[in-house]
Write a protein that holds these residues in place. Structure first.
Motif, PDB file in Angstrom:
ATOM      1  N   LYS A 157     -13.322   2.150  14.120  1.00 56.86           N
ATOM      2  CA  LYS A 157     -11.980   3.053  14.210  1.00 56.86           C
ATOM      3  C   LYS A 157     -10.727   3.489  14.999  1.00 56.86           C
ATOM      4  O   LYS A 157      -9.383   3.283  14.399  1.00 56.86           O
ATOM      5  N   LEU A 158     -11.297   3.955  16.089  1.00 57.52           N
ATOM      6  CA  LEU A 158     -10.666   4.548  17.306  1.00 57.52           C
ATOM      7  C   LEU A 158     -10.659   3.913  18.085  1.00 57.52           C
ATOM      8  O   LEU A 158     -11.551   3.320  18.856  1.00 57.52           O
ATOM      9  N   ARG A 192      -5.081   5.986  19.128  1.00 57.31           N
ATOM     10  CA  ARG A 192      -5.097   5.248  18.101  1.00 57.31           C
ATOM     11  C   ARG A 192      -6.250   5.366  17.163  1.00 57.31           C
ATOM     12  O   ARG A 192      -7.365   5.012  17.740  1.00 57.31           O
ATOM     13  N   TYR A 193      -6.834   5.519  15.475  1.00 58.06           N
ATOM     14  CA  TYR A 193      -6.710   5.381  14.692  1.00 58.06           C
ATOM     15  C   TYR A 193      -6.524   4.957  13.920  1.00 58.06           C
ATOM     16  O   TYR A 193      -5.467   5.068  12.798  1.00 58.06           O
ATOM     17  N   GLU A 194      -7.040   4.011  13.080  1.00 59.99           N
ATOM     18  CA  GLU A 194      -6.738   2.868  12.579  1.00 59.99           C
ATOM     19  C   GLU A 194      -7.382   3.437  11.167  1.00 59.99           C
ATOM     20  O   GLU A 194      -8.889   3.237  10.391  1.00 59.99           O
ATOM     21  N   ALA A 200      -1.899   3.911  11.380  1.00 61.23           N
ATOM     22  CA  ALA A 200      -2.741   4.242  12.294  1.00 61.23           C
ATOM     23  C   ALA A 200      -1.574   4.950  13.335  1.00 61.23           C
ATOM     24  O   ALA A 200      -1.111   4.362  14.666  1.00 61.23           O
ATOM     25  N   TYR A 202      -0.980   7.697  16.089  1.00 56.58           N
ATOM     26  CA  TYR A 202      -1.595   6.995  17.846  1.00 56.58           C
ATOM     27  C   TYR A 202      -0.940   8.967  18.290  1.00 56.58           C
ATOM     28  O   TYR A 202       0.305   9.493  18.381  1.00 56.58           O
TER      29      TYR A 202
END
Length: 220
Positions: A157-158, A192-194, A200, A202
């Motif tokens: 995710k990151l 960014r973190y989805e 997401a 960021y």
């Protein structure tokens, strides 16, 4: 000052935005088995010059071979619109990883100007997402834009994404403070973190520099 580093923090990604997909991925299917869409929209705030908002949208709708692309970038600085650009392009897939694009670019700010546009977009070796677009304005001015980015998965995710953008012009554009040759370059790193494939948040660190005869204080 021609060189300036600043931090930008995204506060919104339009829910329709979709994390980058590999060519051929089915991103969405709303209009039948042969029509898909992919739209990535970024909206961010940069802590510079009294506050600066930026947006960047890039997407398409169509099938596996032919698509309509829509792109837009813009900047609002200290409450004033400094830059706004819209592109509408026809794209045709010529290789599993590459599309050829032709169409129109319309500048709304800092002044109205229409450009013909042609270029390629796709996945270069080592998974570099690449866009190269040439422009010819209604006044006969030529320009070239190169953009490259790379997704580096830290976790599922990151994601870290270094990117570079370079703009070049065939002649001086004094009304915009732009000199002939390579006018500016931007280097950045986005983290960014989805939360989902469609959302997401960021943070990004970006460095910009105007080059040659280009006045870095002017919008471009």
């Amino acid at each position: 000052m021609k060189g300036l580093a600043f931090l930008s923090f995204a506060i919104l990604l339009v829910p329709l935005a979709i994390a980058r997909a590999e060519p051929g991925d089915v991103v969405a299917m709303d209009h039948g088995p042969d029509v898909f869409r992919k739209i990535v929209t970024e909206v961010g705030y940069a802590a510079r010059d009294g506050g600066q908002w930026r947006w960047h949208a890039d997407g398409w709708i169509g099938g596996d071979v032919e698509r309509v692309w829509i792109r837009s970038i813009g900047k609002v600085e200290d409450g004033d619109m400094e830059k706004a650009e819209l592109q509408i392009l026809y794209g045709r897939n010529v290789h599993p990883f590459w599309d050829v694009l032709t169409g129109v670019r319309q500048d709304l700010e800092p002044d109205r100007k229409t450009w013909a546009a042609a270029g390629v977009t796709g996945l270069a070796p080592y998974f570099f997402e690449t866009d190269v677009t040439a422009f010819l304005s209604e006044d006969g001015e030529g320009a070239l834009r190169l953009e490259q980015s790379l997704d580096i998965l830290i976790t599922q995710k990151l994601i870290a994404e270094p990117h570079v953008e370079l703009n070049a012009y065939a002649q001086d554009m004094p009304e915009r403070g732009i000199g002939a040759g390579i006018s500016d370059v931007e280097l950045g790193l986005q983290l960014r973190y989805e939360i989902t494939r469609k959302f997401a948040p960021y943070a990004a660190l970006t460095w910009e520099r105007a080059l040659g005869a280009t006045d870095g204080s002017e919008p471009h």
